[in-house]
Design a protein around this motif. Sequence first.
Motif, mmCIF file in Angstrom:
data_model
loop_
_atom_site.group_PDB
_atom_site.id
_atom_site.type_symbol
_atom_site.label_atom_id
_atom_site.label_comp_id
_atom_site.label_asym_id
_atom_site.label_seq_id
_atom_site.Cartn_x
_atom_site.Cartn_y
_atom_site.Cartn_z
ATOM 1 N N TYR A 21 -16.244 17.852 25.935
ATOM 2 C CA TYR A 21 -15.155 17.661 24.973
ATOM 3 C C TYR A 21 -15.541 16.779 23.790
ATOM 4 O O TYR A 21 -15.099 17.032 22.655
ATOM 5 N N LEU A 22 -16.356 15.769 24.007
ATOM 6 C CA LEU A 22 -16.706 14.847 22.927
ATOM 7 C C LEU A 22 -17.365 15.570 21.743
ATOM 8 O O LEU A 22 -16.926 15.390 20.596
ATOM 9 N N PRO A 23 -18.375 16.410 21.956
ATOM 10 C CA PRO A 23 -18.950 17.126 20.810
ATOM 11 C C PRO A 23 -17.955 18.105 20.169
ATOM 12 O O PRO A 23 -18.057 18.380 18.979
ATOM 13 N N ARG A 24 -16.999 18.600 20.940
ATOM 14 C CA ARG A 24 -15.951 19.448 20.362
ATOM 15 C C ARG A 24 -15.109 18.616 19.396
ATOM 16 O O ARG A 24 -14.724 19.091 18.331
ATOM 17 N N LEU A 25 -14.843 17.355 19.760
ATOM 18 C CA LEU A 25 -14.149 16.463 18.827
ATOM 19 C C LEU A 25 -14.987 16.236 17.571
ATOM 20 O O LEU A 25 -14.445 16.129 16.466
ATOM 21 N N PHE A 26 -16.319 16.170 17.737
ATOM 22 C CA PHE A 26 -17.191 16.015 16.578
ATOM 23 C C PHE A 26 -17.041 17.204 15.626
ATOM 24 O O PHE A 26 -17.079 17.040 14.405
ATOM 25 N N VAL A 27 -16.893 18.404 16.181
ATOM 26 C CA VAL A 27 -16.692 19.605 15.360
ATOM 27 C C VAL A 27 -15.456 19.427 14.491
ATOM 28 O O VAL A 27 -15.501 19.606 13.269
ATOM 29 N N TYR A 28 -14.358 19.065 15.121
ATOM 30 C CA TYR A 28 -13.106 18.908 14.390
ATOM 31 C C TYR A 28 -13.178 17.723 13.421
ATOM 32 O O TYR A 28 -12.637 17.796 12.319
ATOM 33 N N HIS A 29 -13.846 16.668 13.837
ATOM 34 C CA HIS A 29 -14.017 15.496 12.987
ATOM 35 C C HIS A 29 -14.802 15.877 11.725
ATOM 36 O O HIS A 29 -14.423 15.504 10.603
ATOM 37 N N ILE A 92 -28.424 12.003 30.300
ATOM 38 C CA ILE A 92 -28.182 10.600 29.935
ATOM 39 C C ILE A 92 -28.587 10.367 28.480
ATOM 40 O O ILE A 92 -27.862 9.716 27.714
ATOM 41 N N ILE A 93 -29.715 10.922 28.082
ATOM 42 C CA ILE A 93 -30.142 10.820 26.681
ATOM 43 C C ILE A 93 -29.110 11.475 25.773
ATOM 44 O O ILE A 93 -28.725 10.916 24.734
ATOM 45 N N TYR A 94 -28.634 12.658 26.153
ATOM 46 C CA TYR A 94 -27.595 13.361 25.391
ATOM 47 C C TYR A 94 -26.350 12.489 25.250
ATOM 48 O O TYR A 94 -25.749 12.423 24.181
ATOM 49 N N HIS A 95 -25.985 11.817 26.320
ATOM 50 C CA HIS A 95 -24.837 10.916 26.319
ATOM 51 C C HIS A 95 -24.987 9.859 25.224
ATOM 52 O O HIS A 95 -24.047 9.596 24.461
ATOM 53 N N ASN A 108 -18.502 7.440 8.440
ATOM 54 C CA ASN A 108 -18.621 8.502 7.420
ATOM 55 C C ASN A 108 -20.046 8.633 6.887
ATOM 56 O O ASN A 108 -20.259 8.954 5.733
ATOM 57 N N GLU A 109 -21.013 8.373 7.757
ATOM 58 C CA GLU A 109 -22.415 8.448 7.359
ATOM 59 C C GLU A 109 -23.119 9.687 7.895
ATOM 60 O O GLU A 109 -24.250 9.954 7.518
ATOM 61 N N ASP A 110 -22.479 10.418 8.802
ATOM 62 C CA ASP A 110 -23.163 11.548 9.425
ATOM 63 C C ASP A 110 -23.281 12.701 8.437
ATOM 64 O O ASP A 110 -22.325 13.049 7.752
ATOM 65 N N GLN A 111 -24.449 13.295 8.379
ATOM 66 C CA GLN A 111 -24.724 14.380 7.438
ATOM 67 C C GLN A 111 -24.610 15.763 8.090
ATOM 68 O O GLN A 111 -24.858 16.756 7.434
ATOM 69 N N HIS A 112 -24.245 15.810 9.366
ATOM 70 C CA HIS A 112 -24.162 17.096 10.055
ATOM 71 C C HIS A 112 -22.801 17.740 9.814
ATOM 72 O O HIS A 112 -21.791 17.058 9.758
ATOM 73 N N ASN A 113 -22.824 19.073 9.746
ATOM 74 C CA ASN A 113 -21.566 19.780 9.559
ATOM 75 C C ASN A 113 -21.048 20.301 10.896
ATOM 76 O O ASN A 113 -21.694 20.136 11.940
ATOM 77 N N PHE A 117 -22.567 20.723 15.065
ATOM 78 C CA PHE A 117 -21.919 20.188 16.260
ATOM 79 C C PHE A 117 -21.484 21.300 17.213
ATOM 80 O O PHE A 117 -21.437 21.091 18.432
ATOM 81 N N ARG A 118 -21.185 22.482 16.725
ATOM 82 C CA ARG A 118 -20.874 23.616 17.615
ATOM 83 C C ARG A 118 -22.094 23.954 18.471
ATOM 84 O O ARG A 118 -21.972 24.241 19.657
ATOM 85 N N TRP A 119 -23.272 23.930 17.873
ATOM 86 C CA TRP A 119 -24.502 24.194 18.625
ATOM 87 C C TRP A 119 -24.847 23.020 19.542
ATOM 88 O O TRP A 119 -25.265 23.218 20.683
ATOM 89 N N PHE A 120 -24.679 21.827 19.028
ATOM 90 C CA PHE A 120 -24.940 20.622 19.818
ATOM 91 C C PHE A 120 -24.068 20.594 21.069
ATOM 92 O O PHE A 120 -24.499 20.131 22.130
ATOM 93 N N ASN A 121 -22.871 21.120 20.965
ATOM 94 C CA ASN A 121 -21.912 21.165 22.064
ATOM 95 C C ASN A 121 -22.406 22.016 23.245
ATOM 96 O O ASN A 121 -21.918 21.863 24.364
ATOM 97 N N GLU A 122 -23.356 22.898 23.007
ATOM 98 C CA GLU A 122 -23.837 23.803 24.064
ATOM 99 C C GLU A 122 -24.919 23.176 24.942
ATOM 100 O O GLU A 122 -25.186 23.667 26.035
#
Length: 141
Positions: A21-29, A92-95, A108-113, A117-122
């Motif tokens: 769920y956390l990376p899914r929040l990153f997508v929406y963020h 653990i590293i992923y965490h 507001n420093e992250d440069q990823h779109n 994050f959709r791919w990172f979520n997988e």
Amino acid sequence: MLWLKAFHIIAVICWMAALFYLPRLFVYHAMSKDKISRERFVIMERKLYRGIATPSMIATIILGFWTASYNWTYYQSSLWFWGKLSLVALLIIYHFVCQRFMHSLARNEDQHNHVFFRWFNEAPVLLLIPIVLLVVLKPHW
């Protein structure tokens, strides 16, 4: 021993739910443009990470080693177990990579779109599948 295994499995499920769920929040963020939405995602991400993900990870690690300690001689000589531990180390590293993204998004420093994050979520799924297969099948290598 069965109680210990049960609580270990519960901790794993909670940790994996948070890592899904956390990376899914990153997508929406990453998709949000207004300040109120971005601030809301910062709070949601922080509460999920600190309140569920990290305590569940810690419980998973402690209960996992506690369970293994009852039959350490068997686990010590099993290659599947060391393969599983290696994959858990990647989780653990992923965490902690999630933590870095969470902090950079909050500043507001992250440069990823959102696509990144959709791919990172997988990634946790790609680790979870072999972990479960190793635990259930216990291949004799």
